[in-house]
Design an enzyme around this catalytic site. Structure first.
Site, mmCIF file in Angstrom:
data_model
loop_
_atom_site.group_PDB
_atom_site.id
_atom_site.type_symbol
_atom_site.label_atom_id
_atom_site.label_comp_id
_atom_site.label_asym_id
_atom_site.label_seq_id
_atom_site.Cartn_x
_atom_site.Cartn_y
_atom_site.Cartn_z
ATOM 1 N N GLU A 45 51.885 34.717 53.009
ATOM 2 C CA GLU A 45 50.832 35.456 52.304
ATOM 3 C C GLU A 45 49.955 36.275 53.257
ATOM 4 O O GLU A 45 49.588 35.806 54.333
ATOM 5 C CB GLU A 45 49.970 34.453 51.536
ATOM 6 C CG GLU A 45 48.839 35.067 50.735
ATOM 7 C CD GLU A 45 48.041 34.029 49.968
ATOM 8 O OE1 GLU A 45 47.241 34.430 49.097
ATOM 9 O OE2 GLU A 45 48.209 32.823 50.222
ATOM 10 N N LYS A 114 48.818 39.118 43.267
ATOM 11 C CA LYS A 114 48.467 37.717 43.019
ATOM 12 C C LYS A 114 47.638 37.623 41.754
ATOM 13 O O LYS A 114 46.627 38.314 41.594
ATOM 14 C CB LYS A 114 47.697 37.160 44.214
ATOM 15 C CG LYS A 114 47.459 35.661 44.189
ATOM 16 C CD LYS A 114 46.864 35.200 45.514
ATOM 17 C CE LYS A 114 46.691 33.696 45.603
ATOM 18 N NZ LYS A 114 46.186 33.269 46.926
ATOM 19 N N CYS A 150 51.371 32.235 46.515
ATOM 20 C CA CYS A 150 50.620 31.008 46.803
ATOM 21 C C CYS A 150 50.075 30.331 45.555
ATOM 22 O O CYS A 150 50.789 29.638 44.859
ATOM 23 C CB CYS A 150 49.505 31.307 47.814
ATOM 24 S SG CYS A 150 48.898 29.821 48.672
#
Length: 553
Positions: A45, A114, A150
């Site tokens: 990430e 994200k 994540c």
């Protein structure tokens, strides 16, 4: 449509803000992956900028530099080598987003954002990023990849959306920091996503230290039957090329490579070693200097420093006073000998006498008390800072979490310095970890095999030696009791009543609670240190200094 695919997991250690260095690192990983026949390289990430960038990403010029780096890396794929799933901060119209891009054939061919921005513990991404929409799959060589960044893996709806829109395998770039109570949480969440979607999952985690956080790697692959086919090593950079094959309408990882993650004490020690190593090296310090007292905290700190940096970069200083025992002198000397470090001695009595003389007219008629004890500690702190200023090595402080919790430390004395490896480690854990290191070693450590401190350092009663016959238990409860109360107050946020119900004395719980709260101002001025527990002092636990609350019922 292809029936085979080679995916490289790049468990890499970027330096936050070093965009040029991170591009170079990406090139090196890609070259290694290409040599092993990889068609796609997956990076952790926010790799281009490093993670977590905090408010640095609010600087427009920084974000523009990251976007330029993404374009440069995309151009690199014109050479016919492997594509990259590369990550970094990027603007999406007016919104700044945590982004993953597929780089192939010289361009950015797909972009996803994200969706779940964590806002707890050490995370405050919602402060700087805007959440992206639920993602759809990214096509690559006829394979529909479902990419979750994540935190997206920790919730079912992102994976569900990807599965419903045709994803054939899940890929998760991560910046997931270590704490010793996290255990198998990542793997358990991945198993849940696999069970829900019946899709295999590739989990690529960052490695390295960033200020107080340590990223332990441990990247893995689960097949669609939840079989753990790949478990990469923790605590070191690594690249693994995995083979994938189409089996009917499903993809399966044909590679089996499993590395044991190690036990709890081993992981704690490795976290301290890696955290200190990267803090010193990434900030350009030539090494560290610390006070070696003959006690367990300084001995353990010195051992971590030698394992992280090598003996030649660790300078130990013994600073005896009239209260320093011969036992402490001997133990410090033996510890330095076992570690192979330089040990100098600086007598502090001349400075103590000078302060006694300077303050005598003000202190006339008073009795010696903690004031005179703290002066000794501050003289030692001043001595170490002078050595640091003269030779450039960073002062490593040696206080543990039990001391930091209760204020059993001298501000501008033993608390002064640039970093603390024991800051988030309770005293009882210091004993356990020291025993472990004396019996263990690793090819990741630069220090000696076997014992790194004399056994007497671990077993003798702890003392600050700031007055005659002083012991820690003169001022604090026994550590096995104290640490239990502190863990209940800090990590578990339990009430007074709950802690008493667990078997602790009520008056003692009230006393420890009060010590914890009134020491907050000291902790605000303490150096950063390696995060070990779920609630380290700093970003994890943000209590007010001015605080009239005391839980009594």
């Amino acid at each position: 449509m292809t029936d085979k695919l080679k995916i490289a997991l790049a468990q890499a250690n970027p330096k936050l803000g070093d965009i040029a260095g991170n591009i170079k690192l990406a090139r090196e990983f890609r070259e290694e992956a290409e040599a092993e026949g990889a068609e796609l390289v997956v990076f952790p990430e926010l790799f281009i900028c490093g993670y977590p960038p905090e408010d640095l990403v609010l600087k427009p010029s920084f974000v523009r530099a990251c976007e330029q780096a993404m374009s440069e890396l995309a151009e690199l794929t014109l050479d016919g080598g492997p594509a990259m799933l590369m990550t970094g901060p990027m603007m999406d119209g007016p919104f700044l987003r945590n982004t993953v891009c597929l780089l192939e054939e010289g361009k950015i061919s797909a972009t996803r954002y994200k969706n779940k921005l964590p806002n707890y513990g050490v995370f405050d991404e919602i402060r700087v990023f805007e959440p992206g929409p639920l993602p759809g799959p990214i096509p690559f060589k006829g394979v529909r990849m479902g990419v979750m960044i994540c935190e997206d893996m920790w919730y079912p709806d992102v994976a569900e959306c990807l599965a419903e829109t045709g994803a054939e395998l899940l890929i998760v770039p991560n910046g997931s920091p270590y704490d010793h109570e996290k255990g198998d949480a990542r793997l358990n969440y991945a198993v849940e996503r696999v069970k829900e979607t019946e899709l295999p999952i590739v989990y690529v985690n960052q490695i390295g230290g960033q200020d107080e956080l340590v990223f332990d790697g441990g990247s893995f692959v689960l097949n669609d039957d939840c079989t753990l086919n790949v478990q990469m090593a923790c605590w070191k950079e690594d690249l693994l090329v995995t083979d994938w094959e189409r089996d009917g309408d499903r993809w399966k990882c044909a590679t089996t490579s499993l590395v044991e993650p190690g036990g709890d004490l081993e992981r704690i020690y490795n976290a301290m070693v890696l955290g200190l190593k990267d803090y010193v090296n990434k900030n350009g310090f030539p090494g560290v200097v610390l006070g070696l007292s003959g006690g367990i905290d300084s001995a353990l700190s010195a051992a971590v420093a030698v394992d992280a940096l090598g003996a030649d970069r660790v300078h130990c200083v013994m600073m005896p006073s009239r209260y320093t025992s011969q036992e402490s002198l001997d133990d410090a000397a033996e510890c330095a000998r076992l570690l192979g470090t330089k040990l100098d001695t600086v007598q502090i009595e001349p400075a103590v006498d000078a302060f006694d003389g300077m303050l005598s007219h003000l202190f006339e008629g008073t009795n010696a008390d903690i004031t005179e004890e703290n002066i000794q500690s501050r003289i030692r702190g001043l001595t170490l800072m002078a050595i640091s200023n003269k030779f450039g090595k960073m002062v490593l402080t040696t206080g543990n979490k039990s001391e930091m919790s209760t204020g059993y430390a001298t501000i501008y004395g033993d608390m002064c310095g640039g970093y603390s490896v024991l800051k988030d480690l309770y005293k009882t854990k210091c004993f356990e970890v020291s025993h472990w290191r004396n019996k263990s070693s690793s090819d990741l450590f630069l220090g000696p095999n076997g014992a790194v401190m004399p056994e007497n350092v671990i077993v003798k009663p702890p003392t600050a030696e700031l007055r005659e016959d002083q012991k820690d238990e003169d001022s604090l409860p026994p550590y096995e009791i104290l640490d239990g109360i502190l863990h209940a107050l800090i990590e578990d946020e339990k009430s007074y009543a709950e802690i008493v119900e667990a078997g602790y004395d009520g008056a003692l719980v009230s006393r420890v609670q009060n010590l914890l709260y009134v020491a907050e101002y000291k902790r605000r001025q303490a150096p950063p240190g390696v995060k070990i527990t779920t609630r380290n002092f700093g970003k994890d636990r943000r209590y007010p200094i001015t605080n009239g609350f005391r839980d009594k019922r």
